[in-house]
Design a protein around this motif. Sequence first.
Motif, short mmCIF file in Angstrom:
data_model
loop_
_atom_site.label_atom_id
_atom_site.label_comp_id
_atom_site.label_asym_id
_atom_site.label_seq_id
_atom_site.Cartn_x
_atom_site.Cartn_y
_atom_site.Cartn_z
N ILE A 158 0.89 -1.11 -0.31
CA ILE A 158 -0.05 -0.15 -0.07
C ILE A 158 0.69 1.30 -0.35
O ILE A 158 0.80 2.17 -0.69
N VAL A 159 1.61 1.15 0.79
CA VAL A 159 3.45 2.46 1.17
C VAL A 159 3.73 2.07 -0.25
O VAL A 159 3.62 4.00 -1.37
N ARG A 160 4.18 1.34 -0.97
CA ARG A 160 4.82 1.52 -2.08
C ARG A 160 4.20 1.92 -3.68
O ARG A 160 4.04 3.22 -4.11
N GLN A 161 2.50 1.58 -3.67
CA GLN A 161 1.34 2.00 -4.28
C GLN A 161 1.18 3.51 -4.25
O GLN A 161 1.04 4.64 -5.55
N GLU A 162 0.46 4.16 -2.93
CA GLU A 162 0.14 4.79 -2.91
C GLU A 162 0.59 6.16 -1.65
O GLU A 162 0.07 6.99 -1.37
N GLY A 163 1.34 5.43 -1.51
CA GLY A 163 2.32 7.01 -0.20
C GLY A 163 2.11 6.37 0.90
O GLY A 163 0.67 5.80 1.01
N LEU A 164 2.32 6.89 2.22
CA LEU A 164 1.93 6.83 3.39
C LEU A 164 1.15 7.65 3.90
O LEU A 164 0.24 7.09 4.64
N LYS A 165 0.28 8.98 2.57
CA LYS A 165 -0.67 9.20 3.07
C LYS A 165 -1.77 8.17 2.54
O LYS A 165 -3.14 8.45 2.75
N GLY A 166 -1.99 7.26 1.75
CA GLY A 166 -3.05 6.73 1.68
C GLY A 166 -3.25 5.55 2.40
O GLY A 166 -4.57 5.28 2.53
N MET A 167 -2.50 5.92 4.08
CA MET A 167 -3.06 4.82 4.96
C MET A 167 -4.14 5.62 5.57
O MET A 167 -4.53 4.97 7.02
N TYR A 168 -3.97 6.75 5.39
CA TYR A 168 -4.98 7.47 6.70
C TYR A 168 -6.07 8.36 5.35
O TYR A 168 -6.78 9.12 5.87
N ARG A 169 -5.97 7.26 3.77
CA ARG A 169 -7.29 7.55 3.39
C ARG A 169 -8.63 7.11 4.21
O ARG A 169 -8.27 5.96 5.30
N GLY A 170 -9.79 8.53 3.67
CA GLY A 170 -10.57 7.96 3.95
C GLY A 170 -11.01 8.41 5.63
O GLY A 170 -12.03 7.98 6.69
N LEU A 171 -9.93 8.88 6.30
CA LEU A 171 -9.74 8.81 7.85
C LEU A 171 -11.36 10.60 8.18
O LEU A 171 -12.06 9.27 9.49
N GLY A 172 -11.32 10.71 8.06
CA GLY A 172 -12.75 11.35 8.16
C GLY A 172 -14.07 11.04 8.53
O GLY A 172 -14.74 10.94 9.10
N VAL A 173 -14.22 9.83 7.44
CA VAL A 173 -15.76 9.36 7.12
C VAL A 173 -15.64 8.05 8.24
O VAL A 173 -16.17 7.78 8.89
N SER A 174 -14.66 7.84 8.24
CA SER A 174 -13.65 6.82 9.90
C SER A 174 -13.94 7.46 10.86
O SER A 174 -15.33 6.71 11.91
N VAL A 175 -13.32 8.48 11.60
CA VAL A 175 -13.94 8.87 12.50
C VAL A 175 -15.55 9.25 12.82
O VAL A 175 -15.86 8.88 14.46
N VAL A 176 -16.22 9.88 11.85
CA VAL A 176 -17.55 10.16 12.11
C VAL A 176 -17.87 8.97 12.37
O VAL A 176 -19.23 8.18 13.14
N SER A 177 -17.80 7.54 11.29
CA SER A 177 -18.74 6.50 11.40
C SER A 177 -18.58 5.89 13.11
O SER A 177 -19.44 5.22 13.54
N HIS A 178 -17.19 6.31 13.36
CA HIS A 178 -16.69 5.35 14.43
C HIS A 178 -17.48 6.16 15.87
O HIS A 178 -18.12 5.16 16.85
N SER A 179 -17.18 7.54 15.59
CA SER A 179 -17.32 8.13 16.57
C SER A 179 -18.98 7.82 17.06
O SER A 179 -19.54 7.92 18.40
N LEU A 180 -19.42 8.47 15.79
CA LEU A 180 -21.19 8.46 16.23
C LEU A 180 -21.91 7.12 16.70
O LEU A 180 -22.97 6.90 17.14
N GLY A 181 -21.24 5.83 16.26
CA GLY A 181 -21.14 4.61 16.37
C GLY A 181 -21.86 3.90 17.74
O GLY A 181 -21.88 3.58 18.12
N TRP A 182 -20.40 4.69 18.32
CA TRP A 182 -20.05 4.27 20.07
C TRP A 182 -21.04 5.68 20.51
O TRP A 182 -21.58 4.75 21.61
N GLY A 183 -21.06 6.70 20.37
CA GLY A 183 -21.86 7.96 20.59
C GLY A 183 -23.67 7.05 20.76
O GLY A 183 -24.30 6.81 21.59
N MET A 184 -23.74 6.97 19.71
CA MET A 184 -25.11 6.25 18.95
C MET A 184 -25.57 5.24 20.19
O MET A 184 -26.58 5.16 20.91
N TYR A 185 -24.73 4.12 20.37
CA TYR A 185 -24.45 2.75 21.19
C TYR A 185 -25.09 2.74 22.66
O TYR A 185 -25.39 2.09 22.92
N LEU A 186 -23.77 3.63 23.14
CA LEU A 186 -23.80 4.02 24.63
C LEU A 186 -24.87 4.40 24.68
O LEU A 186 -25.76 4.62 25.95
#
Length: 317
Positions: A58-86
């Motif tokens: 992944i790093v060779r093809q997309e660079g280190l930045k590629g490992m952080y693709r989708g960070l924003g929506v992932s944070v929203v998904s995980h935090s809303l999921g946790w908050g909504m669940y609790l």
Amino acid sequence: MNKESKNDTERPWMHGAAGVMGGSTAMMMFYPLDFLRTRMHTFHQGSCTSPLRSAKEIVRQEGLKGMYRGLGVSVVSHSLGWGMYLLSFRAAQRKIDDLLGGQQDGELSNANQGGRVFLSACCAATLTGFLITPIHVIKTRRQLHDGPKRERIGNMIKQDGWRAMFRGVGPQILLMGNTTIQVTLYEWFRRNAFSNREDPSSLEVGTASALSKTVACCLFNPLEVVRTRLQDKRNLGTKEYASMSSGLRTIYKNEGVCGLYRALPVNVMRVIPSTVVAFILYEKCLWLIRETHNGISGFRVDRKGIERQAHSQPLTH
């Protein structure tokens, strides 16, 4: 503060807010492992590629930045999921306690307490799993595909229809059972092993959350793999991934047990530290929110009491 006083001042929204804070922070800290896990669910299908090889590719093809693709929506998904669940878990817990008599924890057997916690967790899992699926579909697409322009929600609906936004809803709801088992085990530790349930030590929270999450993670890994495959746009309209059951059969037939437990080591490496961080922050944020709320409420009560006392005193000349 005793148990009865705590229940009188504690509100479900406090748990939801604390869950959002803890979940979002944990996701940002360990996001590359979440990204790698999702990629490995589909990476070189049919082979058991090692996590290190996958990360290097992944790093060779997309660079280190590629490992952080989708960070924003992932944070929203995980935090809303946790908050909504609790939030829904605590609300369901209160409602079930009211319907079944509202006894305090000390008046119930361990089996009765565990049953109520499990039932509350199941209610929260069903609601949260259904509501969070569209966000998780977007998250999976962002992590798996990198086009010249990010896929917009409108384009996804236009191309694939509304049903595509709920692809994988079955595994998603069942995967909330992962959280159900985790929370049920964690609550058992909280009732029986914590020295102070209102303000437990970080070591107690870390140990309990790590043990509970590891058990849940190992049990539910096949569902995580099939959810990713169902939400991958390359599998839209295929007979092999028309449903959760057909997807599981396809994976087992073509890849065996190795396919069903693909990325399990990465998942364990991800969930243990992220869950420990999420639960420690959840407990600390919950304590802070509760104390702040109680302080504000106490100030308002004291102020009203002073005003009533001032009005009740006769005027002197």
